[in-house]
Scaffold this motif. Structure first.
Motif, PDB file in Angstrom:
ATOM      1  N   LEU A 189     146.278  -1.125  46.849  1.00 58.18           N
ATOM      2  CA  LEU A 189     146.570   0.081  47.633  1.00 58.18           C
ATOM      3  C   LEU A 189     147.827   0.769  47.107  1.00 58.18           C
ATOM      4  O   LEU A 189     147.844   1.980  46.879  1.00 58.18           O
ATOM      5  CB  LEU A 189     146.760  -0.298  49.105  1.00 58.18           C
ATOM      6  CG  LEU A 189     147.241   0.846  50.031  1.00 58.18           C
ATOM      7  CD1 LEU A 189     146.207   1.944  50.119  1.00 58.18           C
ATOM      8  CD2 LEU A 189     147.566   0.320  51.428  1.00 58.18           C
TER       9      LEU A 189
ATOM     10  N   ALA B   7     144.672  -0.968  53.372  1.00 57.25           N
ATOM     11  CA  ALA B   7     144.427  -1.763  52.164  1.00 57.25           C
ATOM     12  C   ALA B   7     143.028  -2.378  52.215  1.00 57.25           C
ATOM     13  O   ALA B   7     142.312  -2.411  51.220  1.00 57.25           O
ATOM     14  CB  ALA B   7     145.484  -2.862  52.025  1.00 57.25           C
ATOM     15  N   LEU B  10     140.356   0.436  51.891  1.00 64.29           N
ATOM     16  CA  LEU B  10     140.269   0.919  50.518  1.00 64.29           C
ATOM     17  C   LEU B  10     139.507  -0.093  49.673  1.00 64.29           C
ATOM     18  O   LEU B  10     138.669   0.277  48.857  1.00 64.29           O
ATOM     19  CB  LEU B  10     141.661   1.162  49.943  1.00 64.29           C
ATOM     20  CG  LEU B  10     141.689   1.582  48.477  1.00 64.29           C
ATOM     21  CD1 LEU B  10     141.020   2.935  48.284  1.00 64.29           C
ATOM     22  CD2 LEU B  10     143.124   1.631  47.946  1.00 64.29           C
TER      23      LEU B  10
END
Lengths: 204, 339
Positions: A189, B7, B10
């Motif tokens: 990320l 996170a 994604l």
């Protein structure tokens, strides 16, 4: 004698602008090409400047990674070999490279077609040699992104390569890096946020 | 909390993408996630680093095979190849010169003259009367000066000066409006008598007199750029690779933090250390002479620098290029073609 560095507007930026617009040519790039024409060792500079663009273009039309690599390699070898005959007509060097690339992609598709398809089934999709401005922008975007990946902090870069190039699972990457899966996802990320931020700012 | 879930989200998209080769259709389109997905999607085509490097060596091998005939053609034309290997530096400049862009440059030049016995060697005005380019000789080195413009904005620098009388020089800078970091002292870790000031233009001057330092074969340089960097240790391989630099003395902490390093490029030196306290990074402009601008430029891009300007032949007889390093410093790379 006029000005010494750093007082002239950067022409490498002009090159980028030209590429983005797909039309203009800059004196700076012309000098580079001419240098490479008289000394092939200087082709390296052109390669370094344009590798990402050519690869991005080829990869956008050829899905298979190994094929994309073969075609990209063919493009630069052909460009190096034909460089002496390259003539300046105000066409950006990258457009010349991409034309070679488009032809190489067609050749590849034809060869593949001979093996797998009926001979009268031409691969039209790759055939259009004139790139639309939107496609040019997409290539430029990817090329810039690929460059930025190389400048990520080491561990983020590693995660990006392992995940997207090697296509390893989060678990595998976690094992290889000695981190938890959660940490690897965080790094992924962070890396992508980092890239997005840099793509949005500072590259005008 | 929210970040962690982003996170995970994604990664779900990425996982889907890698398996199916297309982004997952998003049922509840989230703008944040959508923009990250765009980046992730483009990363699917990321080239293998090994491929990029291998193809480069391939091409180099191929190029060197055809080099013989082309090289004779170019050398016959201009005699440039010879000039490059023998005299690649412009007379009057060393291999490394700080290029300081501050306003008003004319006033800055007066400062250099009155405080450091600078000698004006050149001044090229711009049409609007500002200074486009100037050179001030100081001791056996020089500083290049300009008012700059929109493309090249103000960038004060840190410079280490070796002078005969650091106390007097220090006092002169204070009279000229500089503020003191500390007065010259014999207790500086370098062993030199060393003081530090910041002038009214924002430049740092480390004013020193060498004591117990053995000068190099060409003598100690009066003017040495001093770069305070974050992750300074990474600058050493960058300069080695790009400029063929040599690290002359590297003092590192056990953790690998560079307390001080002197780096030689050609016949000149610069210094670096890890940014600390009041001595934070000051991205600046540096003018460097190398034997082969094109090669140094290519190596710089290879080493993560970005291009400011591709190599070109300048009207003043240099082959010159510009790159910006990962720390934000601009390097103006030049080869004097000797006319």
């Amino acid at each position: 004698m006029s000005t010494r560095r750093p007082l002239r507007k950067g022409s490498a930026k002009d090159v980028d602008e030209g590429v983005r617009l797909g039309t203009e040519q800059s004196a700076g790039e012309r000098v580079l090409v001419e240098a490479a024409q008289s000394d092939p060792a200087k082709f390296e500079v052109l390669y370094l400047l344009h590798f990402e663009r050519v690869y991005a273009f080829v990869a956008s039309r050829v899905r298979e990674r190994s094929t994309a690599e073969d075609v990209t390699s063919e493009v630069f070898h052909k460009a190096l070999a034909s460089l002496p005959s390259y003539e300046w007509r105000g066409v950006p060097f990258v457009a010349w490279l991409l034309r070679i690339a488009a032809n190489a992609i067609i050749d590849h598709a034809k060869r593949a077609a001979r093996e797998f398809l009926a001979p009268d089934d031409p691969p039209d999709r790759a055939a259009a040699p004139d790139l639309q401005a939107s496609e040019m922008r997409a290539i430029e975007y990817r090329a810039q992104l690929f460059l930025l990946v190389r400048r990520l902090p080491e561990v983020q870069k590693q995660v990006v390569y392992e995940r997207f190039v090697e296509q390893r699972s989060i678990r595998e990457i976690a094992q290889r890096l000695g981190k938890t899966e959660g940490a690897v996802k965080q790094l992924q990320l962070r890396a992508i946020q980092n890239l997005r931020a840099q793509m949005e700012g500072g590259h005008g | 909390m929210a970040k962690r879930s982003l996170a995970l989200q994604l990664d779900e998209v990425v996982q889907w993408m890698l398996v199916s080769l297309r982004p997952q259709p998003e049922e509840t389109p989230d703008r944040e996630l959508a923009s990250l997905t765009r980046v992730a999607q483009a990363l699917r085509d990321l080239p293998r680093e090994e491929f990029r490097v291998a193809l480069k060596s391939d091409l180099q091998r191929r190029a060197s095979m055809s080099e013989g005939k082309a090289a004779s053609a170019s050398a016959a034309g201009t005699g440039e190849a010879k000039a490059k290997t023998v005299h690649y530096q412009r007379p009057g400049l060393t291999a490394i010169t700080p290029y300081i862009i501050v306003r008003p440059a004319a006033q800055f030049m007066e400062f250099l003259k009155s405080c450091f016995d600078g000698i004006e060697q050149m001044r090229i005005p711009a049409p609007d009367g500002s200074i486009m380019h100037a050179e001030v000789e100081i001791g056996n080195g020089a500083i290049e000066v300009s008012d700059g413009n929109a493309e090249y904005p103000t960038a004060p620098a840190a410079v280490h000066l070796y002078v005969d009388d650091p106390d007097a020089t220090y006092a002169r800078t204070l009279q000229a409006g500089a503020t003191s970091f500390y007065a010259p002292t014999d207790d500086h870790p370098s062993g030199d008598r060393w003081g530090a000031v910041k002038d009214s233009f924002g430049n740092h001057w480390y004013i020193a007199k060498p004591r117990g330092w053995t000068p190099g074969p060409e003598g100690l340089r009066s003017v040495q750029p001093y770069l305070h960097l974050r992750e300074a240790h990474k600058m050493i391989p960058f300069m080695e690779t790009v400029f063929g630099a040599e690290a002359l003395g590297v003092h590192k902490s056990p953790e690998g933090i560079v307390h001080h390093a002197t780096i030689r490029i050609g016949n000149a030196t610069l210094e670096i250390d890890e940014a600390h306290g009041e001595f934070q990074p000051m991205p600046c402009h540096l003018h460097v002479y190398v034997p082969d601008t094109d090669a140094a430029y290519a190596r710089a891009l290879e080493s993560g620098a970005t291009s400011i300007e591709a190599p070109r032949n300048t009207p003043y007889g240099d082959r010159a290029a510009g790159v910006k390093d990962a720390w934000g410093n601009s390097w103006f790379i030049a080869t004097y073609l000797g006319k």
